[in-house]
Design a protein around this motif. Structure first.
Motif, mmCIF file in Angstrom:
data_model
loop_
_atom_site.group_PDB
_atom_site.id
_atom_site.type_symbol
_atom_site.label_atom_id
_atom_site.label_comp_id
_atom_site.label_asym_id
_atom_site.label_seq_id
_atom_site.Cartn_x
_atom_site.Cartn_y
_atom_site.Cartn_z
ATOM 1 N N LYS A 1 0.992 -1.231 0.081
ATOM 2 C CA LYS A 1 -0.019 0.131 -0.115
ATOM 3 C C LYS A 1 0.767 1.210 -0.022
ATOM 4 O O LYS A 1 0.552 2.259 -0.993
ATOM 5 C CB LYS A 1 -1.005 0.119 1.385
ATOM 6 C CG LYS A 1 -1.918 1.076 1.108
ATOM 7 C CD LYS A 1 -2.872 0.985 2.238
ATOM 8 C CE LYS A 1 -3.850 2.201 2.226
ATOM 9 N NZ LYS A 1 -4.672 2.501 3.412
ATOM 10 N N GLU A 2 2.012 1.177 0.747
ATOM 11 C CA GLU A 2 2.952 2.459 0.898
ATOM 12 C C GLU A 2 3.529 2.478 -0.448
ATOM 13 O O GLU A 2 3.482 3.559 -1.031
ATOM 14 C CB GLU A 2 4.085 2.043 1.979
ATOM 15 C CG GLU A 2 4.102 2.863 3.212
ATOM 16 C CD GLU A 2 3.339 4.196 3.057
ATOM 17 O OE1 GLU A 2 4.212 5.326 2.682
ATOM 18 O OE2 GLU A 2 2.103 4.506 3.333
ATOM 19 N N TRP A 3 4.029 1.568 -1.150
ATOM 20 C CA TRP A 3 4.675 1.595 -2.478
ATOM 21 C C TRP A 3 3.943 2.166 -3.494
ATOM 22 O O TRP A 3 4.088 2.912 -4.232
ATOM 23 C CB TRP A 3 5.160 0.268 -2.764
ATOM 24 C CG TRP A 3 5.964 0.448 -4.192
ATOM 25 C CD1 TRP A 3 7.143 0.906 -4.223
ATOM 26 C CD2 TRP A 3 5.153 -0.085 -5.386
ATOM 27 N NE1 TRP A 3 7.211 1.029 -5.680
ATOM 28 C CE2 TRP A 3 6.256 0.344 -6.391
ATOM 29 C CE3 TRP A 3 3.978 -0.211 -5.953
ATOM 30 C CZ2 TRP A 3 5.943 0.253 -7.841
ATOM 31 C CZ3 TRP A 3 3.875 -0.510 -7.320
ATOM 32 C CH2 TRP A 3 5.022 -0.241 -8.112
ATOM 33 N N ARG A 4 2.588 1.846 -3.597
ATOM 34 C CA ARG A 4 1.557 2.302 -4.635
ATOM 35 C C ARG A 4 1.529 3.526 -4.689
ATOM 36 O O ARG A 4 1.172 4.064 -5.762
ATOM 37 C CB ARG A 4 0.123 1.720 -4.000
ATOM 38 C CG ARG A 4 -0.207 0.221 -4.397
ATOM 39 C CD ARG A 4 -1.290 -0.142 -5.295
ATOM 40 N NE ARG A 4 -1.091 -1.571 -5.859
ATOM 41 C CZ ARG A 4 -1.809 -2.585 -5.515
ATOM 42 N NH1 ARG A 4 -2.358 -2.405 -4.268
ATOM 43 N NH2 ARG A 4 -1.668 -3.724 -5.947
ATOM 44 N N LYS A 5 1.861 4.433 -3.498
ATOM 45 C CA LYS A 5 1.875 5.979 -3.900
ATOM 46 C C LYS A 5 2.507 6.413 -5.094
ATOM 47 O O LYS A 5 2.624 7.221 -5.574
ATOM 48 C CB LYS A 5 2.224 6.581 -2.671
ATOM 49 C CG LYS A 5 1.370 6.415 -1.383
ATOM 50 C CD LYS A 5 1.955 7.391 -0.301
ATOM 51 C CE LYS A 5 1.210 7.048 1.037
ATOM 52 N NZ LYS A 5 2.038 7.713 2.340
ATOM 53 N N ASN A 6 3.833 5.507 -5.368
ATOM 54 C CA ASN A 6 4.986 5.958 -6.238
ATOM 55 C C ASN A 6 4.271 5.720 -7.412
ATOM 56 O O ASN A 6 4.945 6.466 -8.344
ATOM 57 C CB ASN A 6 6.101 4.994 -5.918
ATOM 58 C CG ASN A 6 6.814 5.149 -4.645
ATOM 59 O OD1 ASN A 6 7.012 6.253 -4.391
ATOM 60 N ND2 ASN A 6 7.092 4.008 -3.909
ATOM 61 N N ALA A 7 3.485 4.894 -7.966
ATOM 62 C CA ALA A 7 3.183 4.584 -9.192
ATOM 63 C C ALA A 7 1.824 4.494 -9.390
ATOM 64 O O ALA A 7 0.939 3.816 -8.638
ATOM 65 C CB ALA A 7 3.610 3.188 -9.559
#
Ligand code: ADP
Ligand code: MG
Length: 444
Positions: free
Chosen positions: A98-104
């Motif tokens: 979920k955190e990573w999804r902010k990037n892409a």
């Protein structure tokens, strides 16, 4: 577009943001009795540098959207790795994911259906911020107003509904929403295909400006080659789940090495008819991604296919007829497979194979067929008539198959700039075998 970071020394290559290695995405096929899997993406490798646009082209159904979704971890990769800024995202789950999804983020083709018509524009753009509990409500509202202005829409649109907007405006809303969480990377999946040409140009320019302003990295999926040529730093050409060629945009467009790229480019209408370059036509239709050829994925259609040694000097018309006939038999085998043995027996459907004689006559009409070839064809025809198209296919394979049919090519470096092409033609052994494009259709 390629945006050199100030802190990196000028001699160094710019920084890699995404590194994809041997990525596969298969659908289905897990059960013991299930149909074979759909190999939508079948082993691709590439990288995207920070601030760069990689264009992804290829005919409908070749796996572009699946690749895009898998890169964003919206699909679980079947195999391979996706290293994003040092982290393999194929291993992420739960809060990490979920955190990573902010990037892409993704921008979709169809601005008509990708926005929820029951929400106001403000709510639509704010939704990702709400989902990630981004700062305070006041900050979120401020952020949405900033985003509206970044994509060229006035504040007052905050309280309107998507259906009140044109296609171009809706795509601006979609872009604003994708940018809400300040991503580094956007997958743009046919972002302008559904728009009028004049609107397309505006949206493309907006995407360019945003890339510059926010140092964004793009994967641009498009079937319109002129859009890709205009905006991409590098291009990857896809066919049946594989990347056939990848390299710097201008090189790929002006000096393509792969027979598939060449045929794709030859289909672009020439603005100047006197410069008419020959159109290179692929024979037949693309195989299903659940039934890809064993060797090169283009082998059933390739205009530059390498011949087996015994037929290296065969007449061109004869060879093309043989290839066409193999395609006919392959199609029979495919139909037979999909019908299934039980069904075929029950309905005694073997009669459907009787017209193989007609196909043979059509295919070899006006072609001089040597004794040896004629015998092989005869054997195959008999097999088909007996209701054994798979055996016939195998028989023809044994006689007429070449390296393209039975071995997967490798990616070969084909220029000093590092352009690569997936084709047996680039190995030393086959480099000198007749001209690369051997089959040209003159005004078909
Ligand atoms: P493109 O975007 O290049 O048109 P797609 O990635 O949408 O191609 O599709 C590639 C292949 O994968 C197609 O044969 C398609 O039918 C298949 N495919 C895509 N999504 C799914 C899915 N969820 N389940 C099964 N097959 C799928
Ligand atoms: Mg698609």
């Amino acid at each position: 577009m390629s945006n050199t970071l100030e802190q990196s020394p000028p001699t160094e290559e710019s920084e890699t943001l995404i590194e994809v290695e041997g990525l596969k995405k298969y659908y289905g096929g897990e059960g013991m009795f299930s149909d074979p899997p759909v190999k939508a993406v079948d082993g691709v490798s590439f990288e995207i540098k920070r601030g760069e646009t990689l264009g992804l082209v290829g005919e409908s159904g070749c796996g572009k959207s699946t690749l895009g979704r898998t890169l964003l971890a919206l699909e679980i990769a079947t195999e391979g790795s996706i290293i994003y800024d040092g982290t393999d995202i194929t291993g992420l789950s739960g809060t990490e994911l979920k955190e990573w999804r902010k990037n892409a983020q993704m921008v979709f083709q169809d601005p008509e259906s990708s926005l929820n018509d029951r929400m106001t524009v403000g709510e639509i753009i704010r939704e990702p911020l709400d989902a990630h509990s981004w700062k305070t409500m006041t900050d979120r509202r401020e952020r949405v107003l900033d985003l509206l202005s970044a994509v060229g829409l006035p504040d007052k649109h905050y309280f309107r509904y998507p259906h009140q907007f044109s296609g171009g405006q809706r795509q601006r809303i979609g872009i604003a929403r994708a940018l809400a969480l300040e991503p580094d990377f956007l997958v743009l999946d046919e972002p302008v295909s559904a728009l009028d040409v004049s609107v397309q140009a505006k949206i493309i320019r907006l995407l360019e400006d945003l890339q510059e302003d926010f140092n964004l990295t793009y994967l641009l999926i498009a079937h319109d080659l002129s859009v890709v040529r205009y905006i991409s730093d590098r291009v990857a050409v896809m066919y049946l789940g594989k990347i056939m060629e990848k390299g710097e945009t201008e090189e790929v467009f002006s000096n393509a090495s792969n027979p598939y790229t060449q045929s794709l480019l030859s289909a672009i209408p020439e603005p100047d008819p006197s410069a008419a370059s020959q159109r290179i036509t692929l024979s037949g239709t693309p195989p299903s991604p659940s039934d890809a050829p064993a060797g090169c994925n283009l082998s059933t259609r390739c205009p530059a296919k390498i011949r087996p040694e015994a037929y290296a000097d065969a007449d061109r018309d004869l060879w093309q007829a043989i290839e066409r006939f193999r395609e006919v038999v392959r199609e029979r085998a495919r139909v037979a497979l999909s019908l299934g043995d039980r069904v075929r027996r029950r309905f005694n459907r073997f009669d459907r194979f009787d017209d193989i004689e007609d196909s043979r006559a059509d295919t070899f009409d006006g072609v001089e067929v040597p004794e040896r070839v004629d015998q092989q064809i005869e054997t195959a025809v008999e097999m088909v008539k007996r209701g054994e198209p798979m055996e016939a296919q195998q028989h023809l394979y044994t006689e007429f198959a070449s390296v393209c049919d039975h071995e997967r090519p490798e990616m070969h470096e084909v220029s000093v700039s590092g352009r690569q092409s997936y084709c047996h033609r680039h190995t030393d052994e086959y480099e000198d075998v007749e001209p690369v494009i051997s089959r040209r259709a003159d005004n078909e």
